[in-house]
Design an enzyme around this catalytic site. Structure first.
Site, PDB file in Angstrom:
ATOM      1  N   SER A  77      -3.759  -6.960   2.785  1.00 52.00           N
ATOM      2  CA  SER A  77      -3.535  -8.056   1.686  1.00 52.00           C
ATOM      3  C   SER A  77      -2.941  -9.472   1.783  1.00 52.00           C
ATOM      4  CB  SER A  77      -3.173  -7.158   0.585  1.00 52.00           C
ATOM      5  OG  SER A  77      -1.810  -6.774   0.730  1.00 52.00           O
ATOM      6  N   ASP A 241       4.205  -8.673  -8.447  1.00 51.75           N
ATOM      7  CA  ASP A 241       4.369  -6.954  -8.492  1.00 51.75           C
ATOM      8  C   ASP A 241       5.368  -6.775  -7.705  1.00 51.75           C
ATOM      9  OD1 ASP A 241       3.598  -7.931  -5.803  1.00 51.75           O
ATOM     10  OD2 ASP A 241       1.637  -6.900  -5.679  1.00 51.75           O
ATOM     11  N   HIS A 244       4.248  -8.294  -2.727  1.00 55.63           N
ATOM     12  CA  HIS A 244       3.350  -9.216  -2.163  1.00 55.63           C
ATOM     13  C   HIS A 244       4.059 -10.333  -2.256  1.00 55.63           C
ATOM     14  CE1 HIS A 244       0.107  -6.196  -2.571  1.00 55.63           C
ATOM     15  NE2 HIS A 244      -0.100  -6.667  -1.791  1.00 55.63           N
TER      16      HIS A 244
END
Length: 377
Positions: A77, A241, A244
């Protein structure tokens, strides 16, 4: 066992097959493992998952004459850009813009990184990337965090990373790998999970570095690059979040990777006129496992293949060059009348250095620089 020895052992196990236990959990026992599972569940609730995907950053960046430089991004990611608000805020896009500016040529970015990817998925990503771009100029891999959080066997993860690097090198691509970030820097993780996450991620990062260099690539330590900023400005450096990076966080990671990507592409002529490693910045040549261990503790450090006396290997294994391209503050010996605790500017390269107490010799390892050595072959 030292981290250098653990890294060498994990990499050797990866090369010859076999395993050392899923992320090293075997030594914890059932009770400890159960506690970690509970804490991991709580951490996931705290962190949250407000994102559905990542922006599509593929395309052409920059302008100029000549054929575009072909850049492919692989990994998880972080490579995909989860947490970025716009396509140009991802690591791949930031590096593509930087390379275009340095080279005066356009950069064609192809991104096959996937949210949730582990090292085991790199083989498929490499094949997809080469199917679209048969002869990439450079490949950037960002991988490792999910190997830790999903408790993937470290030697297995490292083996898949090494195979991916070798396959890309066979396609004549330069390869730069951003190693596993220090997950112990994520504050929502409770103790003892944070402590163990730090150890697992750093051990994996060191082993990744050994494997990448053995395969002919360059590794850059991501480490806890964002940890200090997370503590002081978590709303700036991390996304919603709290796991990240935010666009600002991605820019900081890209800044650590861009100098190595540029060097791999020889944008500054290092191949024809190689620069000497600077002991003031903690640079030098040494066994790859030792270099990997030192790099883990210093985010932004590059480890690349090297030779000593025309030989690529010594008694303790593959030779590696350690570079501190971010030019961090390091500790160096100086004589009076400069006082301990003051700083000065190195007359050779302008790096900022801190003053060490008298008695620290120039041939000693630099305390703050984590030098492997100070001799260039």
């Amino acid at each position: 066992m030292s981290r250098a020895r653990r890294a060498r052992k994990i990499a050797q196990t990866a090369a010859f097959g076999g395993g050392v236990g899923a992320a090293g959990l075997g030594a914890l026992g059932l009770a400890g493992y159960g506690l970690l599972r509970i804490e991991a569940m709580l951490a996931r609730r705290i962190v949250g998952q407000p994102f559905e995907g990542a922006p599509d950053d593929e395309g052409t960046y920059g302008f100029g004459p000549g054929e575009p430089i072909r850049l492919v991004v692989l990994g998880d990611s972080t490579g995909a850009g989860m947490g970025a608000e716009h396509a140009r805020q991802t690591i791949g896009a930031t590096i593509a813009n930087g390379v275009a500016a340095f080279s005066g040529r356009p950069v064609e970015l192809t991104n096959v990184a996937a949210i949730g990817a582990e090292s085991l998925h790199l083989g498929g990503q490499v094949e997809r990337a080469l199917a679209r771009v048969p002869t990439p100029d450079i490949a950037l891999i960002l991988i490792g965090a999910n190997d830790v959080t999903h408790r993937i066997e470290r030697s297995l993860a490292v083996r898949h990373l090494e195979m991916a690097v070798r396959r890309l090198r066979e396609a004549e691509a330069e390869v730069v790998v951003g190693t596993c970030p220090d997950l112990g820097a994520i504050e929502p993780l409770p103790q003892p999970l944070r402590h163990l996450a730090r150890r697992w991620s750093r051990d994996l990062a060191a082993a990744q570095t050994v494997a990448v260099v053995e395969a002919g690539g360059r590794a850059v330590s991501i480490g806890d690059l964002l940890s200090e900023a997370f503590s002081t400005e978590p709303h700036v450096m991390f996304s919603q979040d709290r796991f990240h990076p935010s666009p600002a966080g991605y820019a900081r990671v890209a800044a650590a990777l861009l100098p190595t990507v540029s060097a791999a592409l020889d944008l500054f002529g290092e191949r024809s006129a190689p620069t000497q490693p600077s002991a003031w910045r903690g640079e030098g040549v040494g066994p790859v496992a030792v270099a990997a261990s030192r790099a883990v503790a210093n985010p932004g450090t590059e480890v690349a293949p090297a030779e000593v006396g025309g030989q690529s290997r010594g008694v303790h294994g593959r030779w590696a060059m350690i570079r501190r391209r971010l030019r961090p503050t390091v500790v160096v010996p100086v004589a009076d009348p400069v006082r301990e605790g003051e700083s000065l500017t190195h007359p050779e390269d302008g790096a900022t250095v801190a003053v060490a107490p008298p008695g620290l010799g120039r041939d000693d390892p630099l305390r703050g620089g984590e030098a492997v050595g100070a001799t260039q072959p």
